[in-house]
Enzyme design. Sequence first.
Site, PDB file in Angstrom:
ATOM      1  N   ASP A 211      -1.445  -0.899   6.023  1.00 47.12           N
ATOM      2  CA  ASP A 211      -1.518  -0.036   7.393  1.00 47.12           C
ATOM      3  C   ASP A 211      -2.781   0.284   7.749  1.00 47.12           C
ATOM      4  OD1 ASP A 211      -1.658   2.192   5.502  1.00 47.12           O
ATOM      5  OD2 ASP A 211      -0.967   3.308   7.120  1.00 47.12           O
TER       6      ASP A 211
ATOM      7  N   ASP B  86       0.928  -1.071  -0.126  1.00 44.51           N
ATOM      8  CA  ASP B  86       0.021  -0.007  -0.027  1.00 44.51           C
ATOM      9  C   ASP B  86       1.017   1.126   0.036  1.00 44.51           C
ATOM     10  OD1 ASP B  86      -2.456   1.489   0.224  1.00 44.51           O
ATOM     11  OD2 ASP B  86      -1.482   1.842   2.538  1.00 44.51           O
TER      12      ASP B  86
ATOM     13  N   ASP C  30      -7.243  -1.572   4.172  1.00 41.00           N
ATOM     14  CA  ASP C  30      -6.459  -2.616   3.746  1.00 41.00           C
ATOM     15  C   ASP C  30      -6.654  -4.133   4.503  1.00 41.00           C
ATOM     16  OD1 ASP C  30      -4.883  -1.098   2.089  1.00 41.00           O
ATOM     17  OD2 ASP C  30      -3.322  -0.415   3.862  1.00 41.00           O
TER      18      ASP C  30
END
Length: 779
Positions: free
Chosen positions: A667, A468, A671
Amino acid sequence: MFSPASATPSPIAAPALSPTQAAAVNDHQQQTAFTQWIDDGQGGELGQSRLLLSGMHCTACAGLIEDALCRVEGVRAAEVSGAAQRAVVTWDPKRTQVSTLIEAVRRAGYGAFPDTGAQAVALATRETRQSIWRLFVAAFCMMQVMMYATPAYVADPGDITPDMVQLLRWASWVLSIPVMVFAAGPFFRGAWRGLRERRISMDLPVALGIAVTFVASSAATFDAGGPFGSEVYFDSLTMFVSFLFGARVLEARARQRAAQSLDGVMRRLPDAVERLDAQGQGTLVPASSLVVGDRVRVHAGQAFAADGRVVEGRTLVDEAMLSGESRPVDRAVGDEVSAGCINLSAPVVMQVLQLGAQTRYQRIVSLVERALTERPAFILATDRIAGPFLWAVLVLAALAWGVWMFIDPSRALWVAVSVLIVTCPCALSLGAPVALLASAGELARRGILVQRLDALEVLTRVQDVVFDKTGTVTEDRLALAQAAVLRSVPGLTDERLQGLAAVLARQSLHPLSRALALTGAQEDDTAVALDAVREQPGQGLEATAQIDGQRRGVRLGGPGWCGLAEADVLPARPAVWLALEQGGAWLPVCRFEFDEVLRPDAVSGAAGLARAGLALHLFSGDQTASVEAMARRLGIADARARCTPQDKLAGVEALQAAGRVVAMVGDGINDAPVLARADVSIALGTAAALAQARADVIVLSDRIEDLPVLLDTARRTVAIVRQNLRWALFYNAASVPLALVGWLPPWLAGIGMALSSLVVVLNALRLTRRRGPAPLGKA
């Protein structure tokens, strides 16, 4: 035949709890030291208690204790780790109590204590002391027995009279009794516990071998013409027990070393703290009695007992446990400190803000507990093999005895004893758990917590790593990338315009305002003299300021808020404008553009993963230009922008459908689905709680550079586990035939079994030796 897991020191006697002890462990306040309260999903709560165990010898012991706990009414789940000697029990406080759990374990023949720091230290000290005493007794008697046995080996026939021979045998028999009663006691108790629970333990073959040797030698001593013949083996018996206990002491200490890093994480909180009253007078109280709002003096060298804020003093704090950062950090009045961190340099006074399960420390402890008690799939598989293997040993020993009765009846008994002693499924029962424990401890020391030990094996097969972007490879803040003055303002230099914008930005907590405020820190707020400050959510700030000798309106915010047509403004990156009021309209005078701050180690960390042969991907919900720019800086070819959580999930599923093994690094809350779907998931320490809950590994340090270290450690761990398994196969393949053909006497079988225990443990401890990061080779 028996596992080096049985190489634990002797069990500690565990009498029933007294009424006072039972009341203490059942006290709700006392339970906060070893119990976490969790939601049962039905409006109630469940206790999740940590118990420290004693008297465990093997993986079979873990199964016995789990069975005993699960039979208690109200117990929802029980997980026992033989390597760590701990249990985590989930129980219903409406149906049972902690004292009932402890009694259940003690009735099964083991010790159980609330897992607090003081109890762990005291238990380890007592077990070590008892183990050394048993070793001393066995070794002392062995030396005496060897002295009496030597003449029989070196003297020629007729050199020693029959009366003297018999006297030496009686002396050896007397000296063997303390070995049987005291030193070898743990083997007999372990075997009896297993039989009582109708299960075969790894102590059973050893206990049979010792008992048979002693009974047959005793019979030969008192009746040389009896069915057991005239040979005595008191020297082999005492030597075997001595070697076995020597190996157990060394192995137990090695195992404690393997768990030391994890223990260090769980033993941070002080038992007592100095609480200050309104007059500033200090009183020493248990840490469990603190409440939010208390003022506590924390002395140099002491750990903070709760999350709080420094209200007096200044000091350096060791926060390595939370962040992996080895350098102390400065903490002064107004700074927050966390439970478990160490005050290094000077006394400070802290006001308590959060306690117990609300602290970050407690969340870390919960992760460590999971690592300590979880048994990965391949360890469960070896546990399942251990039982049939032990039955096979018993059958093999019986067959050997039967065959040798036809070949040479005088050797049949000793061949069977050697088979019982020499077979040792050490790698099956201990080599893998100790390696995993050592690995988890070493990673914890670096600020990497492994929630699911199975993930270490999966990491060795990972081919793709998906990142990410925001908050993962970038920091959770923005930085000013460009400041452009759109038009000059009479009475204000360009620098004063930026200073005016910075002072106005300090009135807001918006991320863009916070980033802009940092750029004008030198500007004096009083020199600008803002009035009538207000913030329009979603638009920006407005105020009046003294400019060019007159009060004028000033705005900071988006283009529409600052007099621009939004359709004409398409910035490639986040931006805000500064506008001045002029004739009832807003005139933009400055534009500030921002960019994300790449983590300082992100480029080197990504390069390390690429050198290891992994394919890297960047999935982000951000704008295309920003994502592509970040991917170029990281050297990532596959960058996907404007991804929804579903898009990220679909991307990972597509890689998996192509046969790839995927690791996801994220994080945010968004996600969580893709973290759950990936083959192995990694969250950073600053990640959302939901993301951390779904992750297999949490990198508390937030360093991308730690990912190559994680992969390298996983590869070394799995390699060592496989080495231990191969060693076990080789040892048994070589030693069992030797014992069957009568080339391996009982005393040599004892040495072989003890050495096999040490080999796997010492091999596993190699994981704790290398301290620095190592470059990864290509997978």
